[in-house]
Motif scaffolding. Sequence first.
Motif, PDB file in Angstrom:
ATOM      1  N   THR B  68     -10.246  17.380  -2.965  1.00 46.15           N
ATOM      2  CA  THR B  68     -11.192  16.853  -3.956  1.00 46.15           C
ATOM      3  C   THR B  68     -10.745  15.484  -4.458  1.00 46.15           C
ATOM      4  O   THR B  68     -11.556  14.654  -4.834  1.00 46.15           O
ATOM      5  CB  THR B  68     -11.285  17.805  -5.155  1.00 46.15           C
ATOM      6  N   THR B  69      -9.446  15.279  -4.471  1.00 42.11           N
ATOM      7  CA  THR B  69      -8.876  14.007  -4.918  1.00 42.11           C
ATOM      8  C   THR B  69      -7.666  13.699  -4.054  1.00 42.11           C
ATOM      9  O   THR B  69      -6.860  14.587  -3.772  1.00 42.11           O
ATOM     10  CB  THR B  69      -8.409  14.099  -6.390  1.00 42.11           C
ATOM     11  N   ALA B  70      -7.576  12.452  -3.625  1.00 43.00           N
ATOM     12  CA  ALA B  70      -6.398  12.061  -2.837  1.00 43.00           C
ATOM     13  C   ALA B  70      -5.813  10.786  -3.418  1.00 43.00           C
ATOM     14  O   ALA B  70      -6.545   9.933  -3.925  1.00 43.00           O
ATOM     15  CB  ALA B  70      -6.797  11.839  -1.382  1.00 43.00           C
ATOM     16  N   LEU B  71      -4.499  10.707  -3.345  1.00 41.87           N
ATOM     17  CA  LEU B  71      -3.803   9.503  -3.815  1.00 41.87           C
ATOM     18  C   LEU B  71      -2.868   9.054  -2.698  1.00 41.87           C
ATOM     19  O   LEU B  71      -2.162   9.876  -2.104  1.00 41.87           O
ATOM     20  CB  LEU B  71      -3.012   9.821  -5.088  1.00 41.87           C
ATOM     21  N   VAL B  72      -2.890   7.768  -2.405  1.00 44.48           N
ATOM     22  CA  VAL B  72      -1.979   7.201  -1.412  1.00 44.48           C
ATOM     23  C   VAL B  72      -1.235   6.061  -2.101  1.00 44.48           C
ATOM     24  O   VAL B  72      -1.867   5.097  -2.548  1.00 44.48           O
ATOM     25  CB  VAL B  72      -2.748   6.652  -0.185  1.00 44.48           C
ATOM     26  N   VAL B  78      -1.697   1.481  -5.072  1.00 50.24           N
ATOM     27  CA  VAL B  78      -2.152   2.877  -5.069  1.00 50.24           C
ATOM     28  C   VAL B  78      -3.624   2.888  -4.673  1.00 50.24           C
ATOM     29  O   VAL B  78      -4.401   2.073  -5.170  1.00 50.24           O
ATOM     30  CB  VAL B  78      -2.030   3.493  -6.480  1.00 50.24           C
ATOM     31  N   ARG B  79      -3.969   3.786  -3.790  1.00 50.64           N
ATOM     32  CA  ARG B  79      -5.394   3.991  -3.510  1.00 50.64           C
ATOM     33  C   ARG B  79      -5.728   5.426  -3.894  1.00 50.64           C
ATOM     34  O   ARG B  79      -4.973   6.352  -3.569  1.00 50.64           O
ATOM     35  CB  ARG B  79      -5.699   3.720  -2.042  1.00 50.64           C
ATOM     36  N   VAL B 102      -1.968   6.767 -13.446  1.00 52.26           N
ATOM     37  CA  VAL B 102      -2.741   7.613 -12.531  1.00 52.26           C
ATOM     38  C   VAL B 102      -3.513   8.703 -13.273  1.00 52.26           C
ATOM     39  O   VAL B 102      -4.706   8.924 -13.016  1.00 52.26           O
ATOM     40  CB  VAL B 102      -1.810   8.224 -11.467  1.00 52.26           C
ATOM     41  N   GLU B 103      -2.837   9.354 -14.201  1.00 52.09           N
ATOM     42  CA  GLU B 103      -3.463  10.493 -14.878  1.00 52.09           C
ATOM     43  C   GLU B 103      -4.726  10.068 -15.638  1.00 52.09           C
ATOM     44  O   GLU B 103      -5.799  10.666 -15.481  1.00 52.09           O
ATOM     45  CB  GLU B 103      -2.451  11.111 -15.837  1.00 52.09           C
ATOM     46  N   VAL B 106      -7.536   8.768 -13.106  1.00 48.40           N
ATOM     47  CA  VAL B 106      -8.227   9.814 -12.340  1.00 48.40           C
ATOM     48  C   VAL B 106      -9.221  10.569 -13.235  1.00 48.40           C
ATOM     49  O   VAL B 106     -10.353  10.853 -12.813  1.00 48.40           O
ATOM     50  CB  VAL B 106      -7.218  10.773 -11.681  1.00 48.40           C
ATOM     51  N   ARG B 110     -13.110  10.358 -12.353  1.00 48.95           N
ATOM     52  CA  ARG B 110     -13.790  11.609 -11.975  1.00 48.95           C
ATOM     53  C   ARG B 110     -15.070  11.792 -12.806  1.00 48.95           C
ATOM     54  O   ARG B 110     -16.136  12.125 -12.291  1.00 48.95           O
ATOM     55  CB  ARG B 110     -12.831  12.781 -12.187  1.00 48.95           C
TER      56      ARG B 110
END
Lengths: 252, 120
Positions: B68-72, B78-79, B102-103, B106, B110
């Motif tokens: 549902t969510t991806a982080l690279v 950061v993507r 990030v937190e 996201v 979302r």
Amino acid sequence: MSDLAELAQKISALAAKDTVFETGARVISTGGEPSPIVAILNEIDDTILERDLEIQADGAIVNLIVSGRRLRGIAAASSGADDVVGHVLSREEPDMVAAAFVLLSELCGRAQRLTVRYLAPQPFGKGGERGISAKGLAALWKIDLDEVPKPPMERFLSTNRSAAIAMIHMTDGEMQSSAGDVTALQSILDTQLADFRGLQTLGGGAQLICLEGALSDGSAAALAIHEDDVALIAYQPDHLGALHASWRAILG
Amino acid sequence: MVVDELDALRDANQGCEMLAFADLSTQMILVTDTAANAPRETLDRLCNEAVMMLGAGRKVVLGEEPSTTALVANSKGVRVFLRAADEPNDVLCCVCAPELDVEAFVADARERLNRISSGA
């Protein structure tokens, strides 16, 4: 080691090119390296003239009054332990010394980033109350000042141990360690990882890939790559921010 | 409008550099934020990465289920890729600086993606 040689070593360390400053404060510990308490003791050991060392540990702040390589006491702390703050430390009051350790551990012990700012000293205790040397505190607190740092991936995994449901750590294709039920992770490792890495066009270097909901039990999967180390971690999705912050501090 | 949500998301989050709303079924970027200045090839690569990380249809490249969510993350940035709650082909592709919170990002992204996807 003679005092002169030790002094030269400390000046050399302070002048090291890899010293990092953030908004005027010197970074003394990143991603648990060295461990925050060791970093604080090292700063105490490096401080000759009386100074107020303002230590920032992630969101917390603690002010230490240090002089002659000795911690005289804790002048202020952003939270907790009124019984320690403002009192001169003495070997004759072991409960106070232990409470100071508890306070520093609670405020700084798990911090990803520690910085120090040297401020002018503030009045603290009486002139003759010298406090306790860094080495003395290390002995009383059972801290090894010469600790050998763990490799970065081990530190990353250790930092995130509480968030991990399961994890596998490989180096050069050889299993280093695992924890929890690794059935799903092992399957990913055996059947998908090589193809996935082949498809990636992100280039080399350290990487962190987090996939929420990637495991059939609803948990998230993370892949951390650093040099020859690869770790697969199953974790609860609400730890994404913390996982990324620690990765950035240690491996990024 | 979609672009207003994207611009607001970028402006509200320090370190957010570029946003693109994509359709995974056609594997196309549909809209970017107004400040985005990336060539088509860059956007195509971003969309391909979204497909690889989130999975298209039931195809999963890494993991047991489509994410549902991806982080690279790497040292350069950061993507983040997010899938809308009710429309699994609606995804948000986010290019961000390494220091992104990030937190917070996201959570904000979302919420905005779900608004975009539901047409609210």
